[in-house]
Design a protein around this motif. Structure first.
Motif, PDB file in Angstrom:
ATOM      1  N   TYR A  97      30.799  59.831  24.721  1.00 21.47           N
ATOM      2  CA  TYR A  97      31.768  60.439  25.785  1.00 21.47           C
ATOM      3  C   TYR A  97      32.221  61.943  25.266  1.00 21.47           C
ATOM      4  N   GLY A 124      38.302  48.572  22.322  1.00 20.55           N
ATOM      5  CA  GLY A 124      37.739  50.129  21.993  1.00 20.55           C
ATOM      6  C   GLY A 124      36.423  50.278  21.275  1.00 20.55           C
ATOM      7  N   CYS A 125      35.913  49.047  20.978  1.00 21.32           N
ATOM      8  CA  CYS A 125      34.556  48.945  20.162  1.00 21.32           C
ATOM      9  C   CYS A 125      33.493  49.159  21.241  1.00 21.32           C
ATOM     10  N   GLY A 126      33.552  49.435  22.289  1.00 23.82           N
ATOM     11  CA  GLY A 126      32.431  49.685  23.021  1.00 23.82           C
ATOM     12  C   GLY A 126      31.896  48.454  24.078  1.00 23.82           C
ATOM     13  N   LYS A 127      32.537  47.558  24.010  1.00 26.60           N
ATOM     14  CA  LYS A 127      31.966  46.461  24.842  1.00 26.60           C
ATOM     15  C   LYS A 127      31.585  46.606  26.431  1.00 26.60           C
ATOM     16  N   SER A 128      32.728  47.410  26.991  1.00 24.74           N
ATOM     17  CA  SER A 128      32.619  47.610  28.476  1.00 24.74           C
ATOM     18  C   SER A 128      31.399  48.962  28.659  1.00 24.74           C
ATOM     19  N   THR A 129      31.502  49.657  27.516  1.00 22.70           N
ATOM     20  CA  THR A 129      30.661  50.697  27.806  1.00 22.70           C
ATOM     21  C   THR A 129      29.135  50.049  27.531  1.00 22.70           C
ATOM     22  N   ILE A 136      30.887  58.161  35.272  1.00 21.26           N
ATOM     23  CA  ILE A 136      31.681  58.732  34.217  1.00 21.26           C
ATOM     24  C   ILE A 136      31.166  60.282  33.850  1.00 21.26           C
TER      25      ILE A 136
END
Ligand SMILES: Nc1ncnc2c1ncn2[C@@H]1O[C@H](COP(=O)(O)OP(=O)(O)O)[C@@H](O)[C@H]1O
Ligand SMILES: [Mg+2]
Lengths: 293, 319
Positions: free
Chosen positions: A57, A83-88, A100
């Motif tokens: 990002y 915040g570890c990037g799971k959704s990402t 995004i």
């Protein structure tokens, strides 16, 4: 608008996709290296595969060199601290990250051997094959029927839509509660019902993969267990990738578990039983036993 | 903290402190003033209009009696200097402005709003939105001259028999004038549609066009309708541009026949300007007819507001 001509859209625009089976897809994406599926093996070939996947990002790196093979018709849980990037990672699979502006993806992420970030891939067609359920229930401000039928309409799915809507609502364990009020607004339902409506909506056009981003985190315990039961049932026909921060949930419903840790690394990936009982990495054990995270 | 001091802390002091009282009074006076002004205007309009309808003495320069309410509302001829007070000639002209300008402004306004809200990059939007507001800030008299100097000559090659003054140009120019209002209010409504709904749509494999038309627009419907009603109210109330462009000749025209738009006509507001600016002396019949038109206009605008409220209730955004 929808007459793009990539391999994905060619498939989506074609009437035969009312029932997109695994073999269909392999034939249609004439990728030489297509890992063809022999459906009799016990460990199916990966339907989603990533190699060296980095996501940024802006300047900030959210995923660091992710390699993963997600098996077909199984539930794969992604767990890890916030915040570890799971959704990402989940959004990479159906390219919702495209929305995004700051987001940049490098490396490979393939669906049945086709890198979804290839320039000829149409994200619209991709998303028609990879359904998504979000953290907050987000039904359209339309009737219950129209919510479920929406995907059928935009994708020109053939067949009896009434029938498909009914089947989808039944599979989402919602039919009994809403069969008499299909014309009322989806927003009049309770939170748990709305989330099951969103699941019905996602499965109606019969996608191959279902992505779920903490689908039960906004729900009460009763609704949560209903949604969990549902996910286990769905895994008979779908590949489910579910993000959750609830470890009991991951242990209960998933076959495979991927543990992401801070820094956007995939630290461990394996059978759920093994991850929870005997993880290889100390950091994973610490995380699972609640020592941090 | 002891119990006593807690009790002290909780006693009412701020509510009646002088600054609090003072500001409360000030804001009350502000609110009361605007309400009083409104009531005063309504009373003035009603009493003056009533005088118009009850006028009986024969007048200098005016043959005959005043119009009855029925004659006023159903008459189709507007000739104040010869005692003809058929307001329909004016109402139809106003209706033509509404219809004509809507045909231009509603689709273009909503299209602009969709573009700004769904397609434009933040950078483009940051340039275009203030641009729209500038368009909305141009004095309407400029639009009037724009109509006769540019629009009419541009149309003349295509529309045979189009005179310098005509309703077509008036409608076009009012339409252009109200596009920013439709666009800006609709865009606000569309931007307020939660991102989650768009995500849901894109997640289903909807294209940008499908998300815009199937999800964003229906979700923003009440805001879009409000923008229509406000824009129409503006079109009805618009004075300078139509007075200049439409030619100030009262005619009873059929607003639903496109051919009539090449004619001159006199919308209600323009008629009032003409009466006041022309040879009208205070106290005369023609002078009083201004108030009769005024109250008719007021009732129409009020009705629009009521409809607008009803529509906003009915199609309230619920996400
Ligand atoms: N839209 C975004 N813009 C900028 N940074 C983002 C965005 N979404 C996520 N991030 C950042 O990427 C990292 C991973 O976020 P996310 O994938 O949401 O984590 P998780 O779902 O595991 O909580 C976080 O550091 C977050 O701040
Ligand atoms: Mg997340």
């Amino acid at each position: 608008m929808s007459d793009n001509t990539s391999e994905f859209s060619a498939d989506a625009g074609d009437g035969e996709t009312a029932d997109p089976t695994a073999d269909d897809m392999v034939i249609e994406t004439d990728v030489a290296s297509a890992t063809s599926s022999s459906e009799t093996t016990t460990t199916p070939d990966p339907i989603i595969r990533s190699r060296d996947l980095d996501v940024f990002y802006g300047e900030e790196q959210a995923l660091d060199s992710i390699d993963i093979d997600i098996p077909e018709n199984r539930v794969t849980a992604i767990i890890g601290p916030s915040g570890c990037g799971k959704s990402t990672f989940l959004r990479c699979i159906n390219r919702m990250n495209d929305r995004i502006e700051a987001c940049r993806v490098e490396g490979e992420l393939s669906l049945r051997g086709k890198n979804v970030y290839d320039p000829d891939v149409d994200p619209v067609a991709l998303r028609r094959r990879v359904g998504m359920v979000f953290q907050e229930p987000n039904p359209f401000p339309k009737s219950i029927y129209d919510n479920v039928a929406y995907g059928l309409e935009i994708q020109d799915v053939e067949g009896d839509h009434d029938e498909i809507v009914e089947q989808s609502l039944k599979r989402a364990a919602l039919w009994d509660e809403v069969s008499h009020q299909l014309d009322s607004s989806g927003l009049e339902l309770s939170g748990g019902q709305q989330q099951r409506l969103c699941i019905a909506r996602a499965i109606a056009p019969d996608p191959e993969v279902l992505l779920m981003d903490e689908p039960a985190s906004a729900l009460d315990p009763v609704a949560t267990s209903q949604v969990e039961d549902l996910i286990e049932e769905l895994a008979e026909d779908y590949t489910v990738v579910i993000v959750t921060h609830n470890m009991q949930q991951a242990a209960r419903i998933s076959d495979k578990t991927a543990v992401f840790l801070t820094g956007g690394e995939l630290v461990e990936f394996g059978d759920t039983d093994q991850i929870f009982e005997n993880p290889e990495h100390d950091r994973v054990e610490d995380y699972i036993t609640g020592k941090f995270g | 903290m002891s119990g006593d001091s807690l009790a002290d802390d909780l006693t009412r002091r701020t509510q009646n402190a002088p600054p609090e009282l003072l500001s409360r009074t000030f804001f009350f006076v502000c609110a009361a003033l605007s309400i009083a002004t409104t009531i005063g205007l309504i009373v003035l309009l009603t009493t003056e209009a009533a005088k118009f309808f009850t006028f009986s003495a024969p007048l200098v320069g005016v043959e005959g009696e005043t119009a009855t309410v029925v004659e006023f509302l159903t008459g189709t001829e507007w000739q104040p200097t010869s005692g003809r007070f058929g307001v329909l000639a004016l109402v139809t002209a106003t209706l033509m402005v509404m219809i004509g300008s809507s045909i231009i402004a509603l689709p273009l306004g909503v299209g602009t709003a969709i573009y700004l809200s769904e397609y434009a990059s933040p950078r483009v939007r940051s340039i275009l939105k203030p641009g729209l507001e500038i368009l909305a800030g141009i004095p309407t008299v400029v639009y009037g001259f724009f109509a006769i100097i540019y629009i009419t000559p541009m149309l003349q090659p295509f529309v045979p028999g189009l005179g310098t003054f005509n309703m077509l140009s008036a409608c076009i120019v009012v339409g252009i004038m109200i596009i920013p209002m439709v666009a800006s209010i609709s865009e606000d409504a569309m931007s307020a549609v939660p991102e989650e709904l768009r995500q849901a749509g894109y997640g289903m494999g909807a294209t940008k066009f499908e998300v815009s038309t199937d999800i964003v627009v229906p979700s923003a419907l009440s805001g879009i309708f409000s923008s229509f009603i406000l824009a129409l109210s503006r079109a009805i109330g618009e004075t300078m541009a139509v007075t200049i462009a439409a030619g100030s000749t009262a005619q009873f025209l059929n607003p639903f026949n496109p051919a009539t738009y090449t004619e001159r006509a006199l919308p209600m507001t323009a008629a009032m300007i003409k009466l006041i600016g022309g040879d009208v002396t205070g106290g005369g019949l023609a002078y009083r007819s201004v108030f009769a038109i005024g109250i008719t206009l007021f009732v129409i605008t009020l009705a629009m507001n009521v409809i607008s409220d009803y529509v906003a209730q009915r199609y309230r955004e619920e996400y």
